[in-house]
Write an enzyme that holds these catalytic residues in place. Structure first.
Site, PDB file in Angstrom:
ATOM      1  N   GLY A   9      49.839 -14.969  14.865  1.00 54.52           N
ATOM      2  CA  GLY A   9      50.048 -14.993  13.767  1.00 54.52           C
ATOM      3  C   GLY A   9      52.462 -14.463  14.839  1.00 54.52           C
ATOM      4  CG  ASP A  13      45.792  -9.549   4.099  1.00 52.18           C
ATOM      5  OD1 ASP A  13      46.052  -8.855   2.381  1.00 52.18           O
ATOM      6  OD2 ASP A  13      45.063 -10.337   3.536  1.00 52.18           O
ATOM      7  CB  VAL A  23      52.590 -17.136   2.548  1.00 56.40           C
ATOM      8  CG1 VAL A  23      53.265 -16.531   1.156  1.00 56.40           C
ATOM      9  CG2 VAL A  23      52.423 -15.967   3.952  1.00 56.40           C
ATOM     10  CG  ASP A  70      46.754 -20.225  11.018  1.00 55.99           C
ATOM     11  OD1 ASP A  70      47.265 -18.712  11.153  1.00 55.99           O
ATOM     12  OD2 ASP A  70      45.543 -20.783  11.067  1.00 55.99           O
ATOM     13  NE  ARG A 111      48.837 -20.528  14.816  1.00 57.23           N
ATOM     14  CZ  ARG A 111      47.913 -19.893  14.404  1.00 57.23           C
ATOM     15  NH1 ARG A 111      48.919 -18.537  13.736  1.00 57.23           N
ATOM     16  NH2 ARG A 111      46.787 -19.879  13.888  1.00 57.23           N
TER      17      ARG A 111
HETATM   18  P1  5GP Z   1      44.846  -7.564   8.397  1.00 57.65           P
HETATM   19  O1  5GP Z   1      43.933  -7.346   9.902  1.00 57.65           O
HETATM   20  O2  5GP Z   1      45.882  -6.360   8.082  1.00 57.65           O
HETATM   21  O3  5GP Z   1      44.083  -8.159   7.562  1.00 57.65           O
HETATM   22  O4  5GP Z   1      45.749  -9.352   8.560  1.00 57.65           O
HETATM   23  C1  5GP Z   1      45.951  -9.303   9.478  1.00 57.65           C
HETATM   24  C2  5GP Z   1      45.966 -10.712   9.131  1.00 57.65           C
HETATM   25  O5  5GP Z   1      45.544 -11.393   8.549  1.00 57.65           O
HETATM   26  C3  5GP Z   1      47.322 -11.512   9.771  1.00 57.65           C
HETATM   27  O6  5GP Z   1      48.149 -11.191  10.719  1.00 57.65           O
HETATM   28  C4  5GP Z   1      46.868 -13.012   9.682  1.00 57.65           C
HETATM   29  O7  5GP Z   1      46.247 -14.248  10.940  1.00 57.65           O
HETATM   30  C5  5GP Z   1      45.890 -12.968   8.666  1.00 57.65           C
HETATM   31  N1  5GP Z   1      46.340 -13.292   7.292  1.00 57.65           N
HETATM   32  C6  5GP Z   1      46.718 -12.283   6.226  1.00 57.65           C
HETATM   33  N2  5GP Z   1      46.956 -13.293   5.054  1.00 57.65           N
HETATM   34  C7  5GP Z   1      47.437 -13.895   5.628  1.00 57.65           C
HETATM   35  C8  5GP Z   1      48.134 -15.100   4.399  1.00 57.65           C
HETATM   36  O8  5GP Z   1      48.895 -14.463   3.249  1.00 57.65           O
HETATM   37  N3  5GP Z   1      48.385 -16.254   5.034  1.00 57.65           N
HETATM   38  C9  5GP Z   1      48.322 -16.245   6.609  1.00 57.65           C
HETATM   39  N4  5GP Z   1      47.917 -17.286   7.470  1.00 57.65           N
HETATM   40  N5  5GP Z   1      47.676 -15.665   7.394  1.00 57.65           N
HETATM   41  C10 5GP Z   1      46.936 -14.366   6.539  1.00 57.65           C
HETATM   42 MG    MG Z   2      47.497 -11.938  12.788  1.00 56.34          MG
END
Ligand code: 5GP
Ligand code: MG
Length: 193
Positions: A57, A117, A167, A173, A179
């Protein structure tokens, strides 16, 4: 800190995109601002800075970010984190997957990620790099969702705070698509079916 609005999206469009949240122009200028800030903050760490983009990402973010920092001597080492579990934040988790940066002792580590996230990715990587002897560990994300789990996760550099929507674009993606969009936006419901 940048604030995402929909007012400036000149030229950014795609058939499957519902709304542009962050235009390519705003991404470009914010990435340069972040890189300049990091360049200043890490002046003391020249030659001992390791930038760790989380694949896939942050591929586009990292490429633009490091090119805005040509004056700093830094290492670039990739890592991959996979998420598991469902949509419910509480049941989700993250696991290290694949290559890990080597020889972090004495190095200042800057994690680059596309979006913050649940915070699982950053918490996992921070603990891992600290345990492996990094002199310091900080994180820089292009996007952060305005939700409690993200806002309560330590992160030193944030590009844009966005509403809690799914998003795509600029590295992010859906099913490994989108991407390559130069902007960040939401998908039309029919494109997610
Ligand atoms: P976390 O570990 O903070 O939950 O999330 C990080 C990863 O979740 C990001 O690097 C991404 O790969 C995925 N992710 C979280 N929210 C989104 C989103 O709105 N869209 C996409 N495409 N990936 C997300
Ligand atoms: Mg990621």
């Amino acid at each position: 800190m940048g604030h995402a609005t929909t007012s400036d999206n000149s030229g950014d469009a795609h058939d499957d995109i519902d709304r542009v949240l962050v235009s390519s122009a705003r991404i470009a200028s914010r990435v340069v601002e972040l890189a300049q800030q990091v360049g200043n903050d890490y002046a003391h760490a020249d030659g001992r800075l390791t930038v760790v983009p989380v694949m896939t990402g942050s591929l586009l973010f990292a490429a633009d970010f490091v090119r805005a920092l040509p004056q700093r001597r830094l290492r670039l080492q990739l890592t991959t984190v996979s998420s598991y579990g469902g949509k419910n934040t509480a049941s989700r988790g993250s696991a290290l997957n694949g290559a890990l940066p080597k020889h972090l002792e004495g190095h200042h580590v800057l994690i680059l990620d596309d979006i913050l996230d649940s915070g699982g990715t950053l918490r996992l990587l921070r603990a891992e790099f600290e345990a492996r002897g990094a002199a310091s560990v900080r994180a820089c994300v292009l996007l952060r969702k305005k939700i409690a789990s993200a806002l309560s996760t330590p992160c030193e550099y944030v590009g844009f705070d966005i509403d809690d929507e799914f998003v795509v674009g600029y590295g992010l993606d859906f099913d490994d698509l989108y991407r390559n969009l130069p902007f960040v936006g939401t998908l039309k419901p029919e494109a997610r079916a």
